[in-house]
Enzyme design. Structure first.
Site, PDB file in Angstrom:
ATOM      1  N   SER A  96     -11.288  23.267 110.344  1.00  0.00           N
ATOM      2  CA  SER A  96     -10.354  24.050 109.346  1.00  0.00           C
ATOM      3  C   SER A  96      -8.859  23.870 110.089  1.00  0.00           C
ATOM      4  O   SER A  96      -8.603  23.024 110.597  1.00  0.00           O
ATOM      5  CB  SER A  96     -10.606  25.344 108.776  1.00  0.00           C
ATOM      6  OG  SER A  96      -9.862  25.588 107.607  1.00  0.00           O
ATOM      7  N   ASP A 238      -3.818  22.441 105.695  1.00  0.00           N
ATOM      8  CA  ASP A 238      -4.398  22.348 107.109  1.00  0.00           C
ATOM      9  C   ASP A 238      -5.349  21.279 107.201  1.00  0.00           C
ATOM     10  O   ASP A 238      -5.520  20.525 106.336  1.00  0.00           O
ATOM     11  CB  ASP A 238      -5.324  24.018 106.969  1.00  0.00           C
ATOM     12  CG  ASP A 238      -6.238  23.905 105.964  1.00  0.00           C
ATOM     13  OD1 ASP A 238      -6.328  23.144 104.863  1.00  0.00           O
ATOM     14  OD2 ASP A 238      -7.111  24.821 106.250  1.00  0.00           O
ATOM     15  N   ASP A 240      -8.594  20.599 106.936  1.00  0.00           N
ATOM     16  CA  ASP A 240      -9.687  20.281 106.164  1.00  0.00           C
ATOM     17  C   ASP A 240      -9.217  20.351 104.884  1.00  0.00           C
ATOM     18  O   ASP A 240     -10.069  19.991 103.780  1.00  0.00           O
ATOM     19  CB  ASP A 240     -10.922  21.076 106.574  1.00  0.00           C
ATOM     20  CG  ASP A 240     -10.920  22.277 106.162  1.00  0.00           C
ATOM     21  OD1 ASP A 240      -9.849  22.742 106.153  1.00  0.00           O
ATOM     22  OD2 ASP A 240     -11.867  22.982 105.984  1.00  0.00           O
ATOM     23  N   ASP A 242      -8.748  22.679 102.641  1.00  0.00           N
ATOM     24  CA  ASP A 242      -9.137  23.698 101.631  1.00  0.00           C
ATOM     25  C   ASP A 242      -8.229  24.799 101.446  1.00  0.00           C
ATOM     26  O   ASP A 242      -8.405  25.717 100.511  1.00  0.00           O
ATOM     27  CB  ASP A 242     -10.381  24.428 102.135  1.00  0.00           C
ATOM     28  CG  ASP A 242     -10.322  25.260 103.608  1.00  0.00           C
ATOM     29  OD1 ASP A 242      -9.227  24.861 104.033  1.00  0.00           O
ATOM     30  OD2 ASP A 242     -11.371  25.999 103.816  1.00  0.00           O
TER      31      ASP A 242
END
Length: 446
Positions: A96, A238, A240, A242
């Site tokens: 992440s 960010d 990833d 999400d």
């Protein structure tokens, strides 16, 4: 049993030191032993991700399950793909927003929801026992490929008012942070007929341009470009994707709590009320906005899997965390940066107002945070129960006052306690923070 490998978001560690190819192989075996069948596997753009993904795929195949390799993809895209495909589970290789030397592996259930803490505990027991399914030479699994990013983008476009957004022709600056959003957010904006400017929208696991976490101090370039090109809005992701954070048309960063409150209010108005789920660490501005719009807030422990689980149980219409992680249950019970981008544009189009004007309606609070060393978490919690009998002990101790609140919460991953204080004035927030520090020192004898 206390979980030692699985934290609040799967297994994380420094790649090839703590999170090794051997461990990734066993994690692949673990998911295939617990959820045999077709398993989708994706990754973020980190340098170590192809190595770890390959090991996960090998583990899945060795246990007799087939895998779908979807390549570099946002975490919510992998989750959405699992939800709408024939996959029985999913694995995403990502750390992440963590620094570039880290990586992680996270499991996803057949409905696209991250493994719960109970499921993670079961996975850890299987991992440590090494009682994996083992296929014969003629029964090992196969690997297929598919385009989860296309499926995800089309799923988002089906659930927003694309016509209203297209008519506005918004000018948008997107900063993908050299992460997985590079393959999805520009495509979403293109399909919504936005005039687009891109920053760092190519995958690079070294994160050469900025730190991965899209907090205000890391997105100064985005703020400058929004002002320079006179954009309607800026968005940053960010690694990833999400999470999504936003910059208004004046180039000012809009706090994540304000964005959560703004979208929660919008969902209350569209649904005539309903339930919003968020962690105990969330700003009071969210509850204020939701209650004023006829809704109810349910507080949970910190962690998006917990929020998603409670949203499912309560049939909540909206939820999320005050870190840019918004959850839209009609699409996916998970934090979703791509859907956040599309929904904020939809809100601006339907309300016919710029983001700065929409944000003005959200009550303002001052929020302060600090942390202190804490090696005896049990002693701290027992002391907090004695000091604050009426507190909410969902996750640590949250104490609400007429003019603010205080949260003292032992970290789940570090030997520290985090202290949050919030009030309408900075002076009162400082007083509450000092009260929290005094109580912790008193309890721990430091």
């Amino acid at each position: 049993m206390e979980r030692s490998l699985f934290g609040t978001n799967g297994v994380r560690g420094i790649a090839n030191e703590e999170l090794t190819a051997e461990l990734a192989l066993d994690l692949g075996r673990t998911i295939a032993s617990l959820r045999p069948g077709l398993i989708a596997v994706g990754m973020d753009a980190r340098i170590s991700s192809p190595m770890l993904k390959s090991a996960v795929l090998a583990g899945i195949m060795s246990s007799g399950s087939d895998a779908v390799d979807v390549g570099i993809t946002p975490t919510p895209a992998l989750q959405y793909y699992v939800k709408v495909s024939k996959a029985n589970a999913g694995v995403i290789v990502t750390a992440s927003h963590n620094p570039r030397e880290y990586n992680g592996i996270k499991f996803v259930s057949h409905d696209g929801v991250e493994f719960s803490r109970e499921e993670d505990a079961e996975a850890e027991r299987t991992l440590l026992s090494k009682k994996f399914r083992r296929a014969g030479w003629n029964e090992v699994g196969r690997v297929f490929e598919d385009d989860a990013n296309r499926v995800y983008v089309e799923g988002i476009l089906e659930k927003v008012n694309a016509d209203a957004i297209s008519e506005k022709g918004f000018r948008v600056v997107v900063d993908c942070g050299n992460g997985a959003a590079s393959f999805t957010s520009p495509e979403i904006l293109k399909r919504l007929d936005c005039e687009m400017y891109t920053i760092n929208c190519y995958p690079d696991g070294r994160f050469p341009a900025r730190l991965s976490e899209p907090v205000e101090e890391n997105v100064k370039e985005l703020m400058d470009v929004v002002r320079a090109v006179k954009a309607d809005i800026g968005v940053a992701h960010d690694g990833d994707a999400d999470r999504a954070t936003f910059v208004d048309e004046k180039g000012n960063f809009v706090s994540e709590d304000v964005m959560l409150a703004l979208m929660a209010k919008h969902y209350m108005e569209k649904n005539g009320g309903g339930i919003v789920v968020t962690p105990v660490s969330t700003s009071k501005c969210v509850e204020d906005a939701v209650v004023e719009a006829g809704g109810e807030v349910i507080y949970t422990e910190v962690g998006s899997p917990v929020v998603a689980k409670v949203m499912k149980e309560t049939k909540a219409v909206f939820g999320g965390e005050g870190n840019g992680g918004l959850i839209f249950p009609e699409h996916l019970l998970a934090r979703d940066g791509g859907m956040s981008l599309a929904k904020v544009l939809e809100l601006m189009a339907e309300e016919n107002k710029p983001l700065s004007e929409l944000a003005k309606d959200i009550p303002r609070y001052f929020t302060l945070k600090t942390k202190v060393e804490c090696r005896d978490k049990k002693k701290l919690l027992e002391g907090l129960k004695a000091e604050f009998e009426d507190a909410n002990f969902t996750d640590g101790a949250r104490v609400d006052f007429e003019d603010g609140w205080l949260l003292i919460r032992p970290s789940g991953t570090e030997p520290i306690a985090r202290i949050f204080a919030e009030a309408r004035s900075e002076k009162r927030a400082k007083e509450l923070l000092e009260l929290g520090l005094e109580k912790v020192r008193k309890i721990l004898g430091s």
